[in-house]
Write an enzyme that holds these catalytic residues in place. Structure first.
Site, PDB file in Angstrom:
ATOM      1  N   THR A   6     -36.931  -5.306  21.580  1.00 24.53           N
ATOM      2  CA  THR A   6     -38.208  -5.465  21.557  1.00 24.53           C
ATOM      3  C   THR A   6     -38.519  -6.227  22.926  1.00 24.53           C
ATOM      4  O   THR A   6     -37.820  -6.397  23.814  1.00 24.53           O
ATOM      5  CB  THR A   6     -38.389  -6.763  20.436  1.00 24.53           C
ATOM      6  OG1 THR A   6     -39.658  -6.892  20.188  1.00 24.53           O
ATOM      7  CG2 THR A   6     -37.484  -7.960  20.624  1.00 24.53           C
ATOM      8  N   CYS A   7     -39.954  -6.317  23.166  1.00 26.32           N
ATOM      9  CA  CYS A   7     -40.511  -7.031  24.089  1.00 26.32           C
ATOM     10  C   CYS A   7     -41.804  -7.254  23.982  1.00 26.32           C
ATOM     11  O   CYS A   7     -42.228  -7.814  22.984  1.00 26.32           O
ATOM     12  CB  CYS A   7     -40.570  -5.875  25.232  1.00 26.32           C
ATOM     13  SG  CYS A   7     -41.365  -4.360  25.197  1.00 26.32           S
ATOM     14  N   GLY A   8     -42.973  -7.140  24.817  1.00 33.24           N
ATOM     15  CA  GLY A   8     -44.060  -7.602  24.786  1.00 33.24           C
ATOM     16  C   GLY A   8     -44.991  -6.432  24.027  1.00 33.24           C
ATOM     17  O   GLY A   8     -45.769  -6.881  22.775  1.00 33.24           O
ATOM     18  N   TRP A  49     -43.859  -8.193  20.544  1.00 33.86           N
ATOM     19  CA  TRP A  49     -44.308  -9.444  20.357  1.00 33.86           C
ATOM     20  C   TRP A  49     -45.857  -9.405  20.135  1.00 33.86           C
ATOM     21  O   TRP A  49     -46.264 -10.419  19.505  1.00 33.86           O
ATOM     22  CB  TRP A  49     -44.101 -10.140  21.451  1.00 33.86           C
ATOM     23  CG  TRP A  49     -44.265 -11.735  21.472  1.00 33.86           C
ATOM     24  CD1 TRP A  49     -45.173 -12.656  21.870  1.00 33.86           C
ATOM     25  CD2 TRP A  49     -43.475 -12.627  20.383  1.00 33.86           C
ATOM     26  NE1 TRP A  49     -45.137 -13.738  21.132  1.00 33.86           N
ATOM     27  CE2 TRP A  49     -44.255 -13.686  20.469  1.00 33.86           C
ATOM     28  CE3 TRP A  49     -42.420 -12.142  19.424  1.00 33.86           C
ATOM     29  CZ2 TRP A  49     -43.696 -14.912  19.648  1.00 33.86           C
ATOM     30  CZ3 TRP A  49     -42.114 -13.429  18.909  1.00 33.86           C
ATOM     31  CH2 TRP A  49     -42.599 -14.806  18.895  1.00 33.86           C
TER      32      TRP A  49
END
Length: 285
Positions: A240-242, A269
């Site tokens: 996952t990330c932004g 996110w």
């Protein structure tokens, strides 16, 4: 120098040697960092690797979603790639202007669609130009090629699946954002998002997987980064990330190590941080 693998990562030397192969297709997937106002399409038109096509991540996405550059419907992916002259039997190399950034997202998207003959250019356009290699401003000659898509549903996770993984601990959730964002020390670059991270997730900032010239670290060094973050590689991994872009760099790094049981949380996110009913953790863990 990275070991060339046409299914994960190839060097500028490899691409230069194969540049005139009839079944090679090159994609420029450059996209701005969050907060930048660059026109990467205009930059592509000014200078790109010979015969490269431009892959617009935001255009080739699911416009039915309010979230940025979500996975496009299969039909849209097929039609856009066919219009670009990319299809079955082609070896694809994708690059971006940052080194390794958005190109990994396109690599992962092809893999999600069942297309394995794709590699990221290690070091990207920046390294290619630094080495004095040829660029051009000419549009490519495009010929239609049919693409067969077999969507690999196990390679992408939605918010419900990630929420379950967070509660059960049956996956390692690994976050590619910076340590400051992961801990919740700083505001998110997108307004309206909470600070922090998915409970139970681990932090491997994507920058720790890259060398100073924008190339990916060797396999042993990659493993050391995941080990230092206490990631249990015996479990399947959700990255996952932004917005689901740099999470794909983690997927690429895992694949380079030979770990294939990984998936990407597409909403990342931008989705999780916007929902007040989803739990948020702060600090190191």
């Amino acid at each position: 120098m990275a070991i060339d693998d046409p299914k994960t990562l190839v060097s500028t030397d490899w691409l230069a040697a194969h540049l005139k192969d009839p079944d090679l297709r090159i994609l420029d997937a450059s996209t701005p960092f969050v907060g930048e106002t660059r026109d990467t399409r205009a930059e592509y038109e000014m200078a790109h690797i010979p015969n490269a096509r431009f892959f617009h991540i935001d255009e080739i996405s699911d416009h039915r979603s309010e979230l940025p550059h979500m996975v496009p419907p299969v039909e849209k992916f097929m039609s856009r790639l066919r219009a670009m002259g990319v299809g079955d039997g082609h070896q694809v190399v994708v690059y971006d202007s940052a080194g390794i950034y958005s190109a990994a997202r396109v690599w992962w998207l092809f893999r999600l669609m069942g297309q394995d003959n794709i590699a990221v250019l290690d070091g990207g356009l920046k390294k290619w130009i630094a080495e004095g290699r040829e660029v051009e401003d000419l549009p490519p000659i495009v010929r239609d090629r049919h693409m067969t898509v077999r969507r690999q549903a196990h390679m992408v996770k939605d918010v419900t699946q990630v929420s379950s993984a967070s509660k059960l601990g049956d996956y390692e959730i690994v976050d590619a954002r910076s340590a400051e964002r992961f801990r919740g020390d700083v505001d998110e670059p997108r307004a309206g998002l909470r600070r922090g991270h998915i409970p139970g997730s681990k932090n491997v900032p994507f920058t720790e997987l890259l060398q100073s010239d924008g190339t990916m670290k060797p396999r042993d060094a990659i493993r050391a980064v995941f080990d230092a973050a206490n990631v249990d590689l015996g479990k399947p991994v959700i990255t996952t990330c932004g917005t689901g872009v740099t999470a794909a760099i983690l997927c690429l790094a895992l694949e380079r190590m030979g770990k294939t049981d990984h998936a990407l949380y597409d909403g990342s996110w931008t989705e999780w941080g916007a929902f007040p009913t989803l739990p948020v953790a702060t600090g190191e863990s």
